[in-house]
Scaffold this active site. Structure first.
Site, PDB file in Angstrom:
ATOM      1  N   LYS A  11     -15.056   8.015 -40.443  1.00  0.00           N
ATOM      2  CA  LYS A  11     -14.771   8.913 -41.585  1.00  0.00           C
ATOM      3  C   LYS A  11     -14.698   8.101 -42.867  1.00  0.00           C
ATOM      4  O   LYS A  11     -14.490   6.889 -42.842  1.00  0.00           O
ATOM      5  CB  LYS A  11     -13.445   9.659 -41.391  1.00  0.00           C
ATOM      6  CG  LYS A  11     -12.173   8.792 -41.256  1.00  0.00           C
ATOM      7  CD  LYS A  11     -11.511   8.377 -42.554  1.00  0.00           C
ATOM      8  CE  LYS A  11     -10.225   7.590 -42.319  1.00  0.00           C
ATOM      9  NZ  LYS A  11      -9.772   6.812 -43.481  1.00  0.00           N
ATOM     10  N   ASP A 135      -4.531   9.166 -38.632  1.00  0.00           N
ATOM     11  CA  ASP A 135      -5.911   9.622 -38.816  1.00  0.00           C
ATOM     12  C   ASP A 135      -6.503  10.250 -37.555  1.00  0.00           C
ATOM     13  O   ASP A 135      -7.599  10.804 -37.603  1.00  0.00           O
ATOM     14  CB  ASP A 135      -6.821   8.449 -39.208  1.00  0.00           C
ATOM     15  CG  ASP A 135      -6.617   8.013 -40.648  1.00  0.00           C
ATOM     16  OD1 ASP A 135      -6.036   8.787 -41.430  1.00  0.00           O
ATOM     17  OD2 ASP A 135      -7.045   6.893 -40.980  1.00  0.00           O
TER      18      ASP A 135
HETATM   19  O1  C5P Z   1      -0.052   6.375 -38.629  1.00  0.00           O
HETATM   20  P1  C5P Z   1      -0.632   5.010 -38.714  1.00  0.00           P
HETATM   21  O2  C5P Z   1      -0.188   4.126 -37.571  1.00  0.00           O
HETATM   22  O3  C5P Z   1      -2.104   4.987 -38.888  1.00  0.00           O
HETATM   23  O4  C5P Z   1      -0.038   4.370 -40.027  1.00  0.00           O
HETATM   24  C1  C5P Z   1      -0.058   2.961 -40.272  1.00  0.00           C
HETATM   25  C2  C5P Z   1       0.924   2.645 -41.393  1.00  0.00           C
HETATM   26  O5  C5P Z   1       0.448   3.160 -42.629  1.00  0.00           O
HETATM   27  C3  C5P Z   1       2.292   3.277 -41.212  1.00  0.00           C
HETATM   28  O6  C5P Z   1       3.138   2.464 -40.443  1.00  0.00           O
HETATM   29  C4  C5P Z   1       2.773   3.353 -42.651  1.00  0.00           C
HETATM   30  O7  C5P Z   1       3.236   2.102 -43.105  1.00  0.00           O
HETATM   31  C5  C5P Z   1       1.515   3.667 -43.404  1.00  0.00           C
HETATM   32  N1  C5P Z   1       1.311   5.113 -43.649  1.00  0.00           N
HETATM   33  C6  C5P Z   1       2.102   5.764 -44.578  1.00  0.00           C
HETATM   34  N2  C5P Z   1       1.906   7.090 -44.824  1.00  0.00           N
HETATM   35  C7  C5P Z   1       0.930   7.778 -44.183  1.00  0.00           C
HETATM   36  C8  C5P Z   1       0.117   7.137 -43.242  1.00  0.00           C
HETATM   37  C9  C5P Z   1       0.325   5.802 -42.995  1.00  0.00           C
HETATM   38  O8  C5P Z   1       2.988   5.152 -45.179  1.00  0.00           O
HETATM   39  N3  C5P Z   1       0.743   9.074 -44.471  1.00  0.00           N
END
Ligand code: C5P
Length: 323
Positions: A11, A135
């Site tokens: 994406k 994602d």
């Molecule tokens: O959900 P994911 O593991 O992909 O997110 C990785 C990091 O990105 C999270 O630990 C956070 O620090 C940050 N993040 C965030 N807000 C979001 C998505 C991700 O702060 N909406």
């Protein structure tokens, strides 16, 4: 042995706004996701057996691979056991903001229940997806989609035409948590209204099937809140963005928290000319992929294993082995 050859598509974020930090540590987002033609290849095979054994073959070592976590979660939720094999051909650059790990995980969530013969309630699949990463849920739908909240609350937007473009992977690994920290957003729930106003203009344009250019040049255009902070840390990315603009990309943006940049062009020839004008860079030709096409590709990859619904556009897919 039930086998399938899957394509896990990447994406880009056509637009990405970060509002505030939330009490749960995530940031409140407004984003527009878009599937592109660049894909990882995943061969999956499943044979029912009394004991579960999972193996993953991959030329590149990926720590804490989301494929295995997704497989564990699906097998636990379905209660099925068996011999499960994956062979991964990694093509989506890692750490590029292209959702490479997330799309691989979603591929497992879509394919494994079908092969294992146990359809899961869609709400459960969405829940597992959000537990695996912000994602992942998007890849359960594909196409042009509006993402709210953590990015896991999704609404369909009309599919954009399959426009050609280029993707530049500059080989810089941007840490997503560091990029969020660098934004320095406050822990608050007060909506950041200038961001929301311009984002609304953009979504109203998309609703009419029109993708505007860059926000700086036209009100309501596309923007990415990470660009200023990530470009400051990596000036090469700012230069590459400028180059894409000069080569006629409209829009040209960074995807997610970086470091991949994309540029869209009116024709394939112009996209190819731009790719040729970026010597020494890792450049992929891309096309935007509609949700219709995305779901049709899934149906095609799993055709031997899905129930033949009267409605050929039914989504999610159902297993023909379900009892
Ligand atoms: O959900 P994911 O593991 O992909 O997110 C990785 C990091 O990105 C999270 O630990 C956070 O620090 C940050 N993040 C965030 N807000 C979001 C998505 C991700 O702060 N909406």
């Amino acid at each position: 042995m039930r086998t399938a050859r899957l394509a896990a598509l990447a994406k880009i974020n056509l637009d990405l706004r970060v509002l505030h930090r939330r009490p749960d540590g995530y940031h409140e987002l407004r984003t527009v996701f878009q599937t592109i033609s660049l894909a990882d290849g995943i061969d999956i095979s499943f044979a029912p057996a009394r004991r579960t054994q999972v193996t993953l073959e991959s030329a590149v070592e990926i720590p804490d691979n989301l494929i295995l976590r997704a497989a564990d979660a699906v097998l636990a939720a379905t209660g099925r056991t068996g011999t499960l094999r994956f062979a991964l051909r990694k093509r989506i650059p890692m750490g590029g903001g292209l959702g490479g790990g997330s799309t691989d995980a979603a591929a497992v969530l879509l394919a494994l229940p079908v092969l294992a013969g146990q359809d899961l309630p869609w709400e459960r699949v969405l829940e597992i997806a959000a537990e695996l990463g912000s994602d992942v849920p998007y890849f359960l739908y594909g196409g042009t989609a509006l993402g709210l909240g953590r990015g896991t609350e999704l609404y369909p937007l009309p599919d954009l035409p399959a426009r050609p473009g280029v993707l530049v992977a500059p080989g810089i690994h941007v840490s997503t948590p560091d990029a969020y920290r660098a934004l320095g957003r406050e822990l608050t729930s007060v909506p950041y209204s200038p961001i929301l106003n311009t984002f609304q203009s953009l979504v109203w344009s998309l609703e009419r099937g029109f993708l505007p250019g860059l926000a700086a040049e036209r009100h309501g255009g596309v923007s990415n809140d990470f660009e200023p902070v990530v470009f400051r840390q990596h000036p090469r990315l700012r230069r590459l963005h400028g180059t894409l603009r000069r080569l006629g990309a409209e829009p040209a943006r960074m995807s997610g928290s970086g470091s991949a940049l994309f540029g869209l062009f009116p024709t394939r020839q112009e996209a190819e000319r731009a790719a040729a004008a970026l010597p020494g860079e890792t450049v992929f030709p891309i096309t935007l992929v509609t949700r219709r096409r995305y779901q049709a590709r899934w149906r095609q990859s799993l055709r031997e294993h899905i129930a033949m619904d009267a409605e050929t556009s039914a989504w999610p897919l159902r297993s023909r082995y379900s009892r």
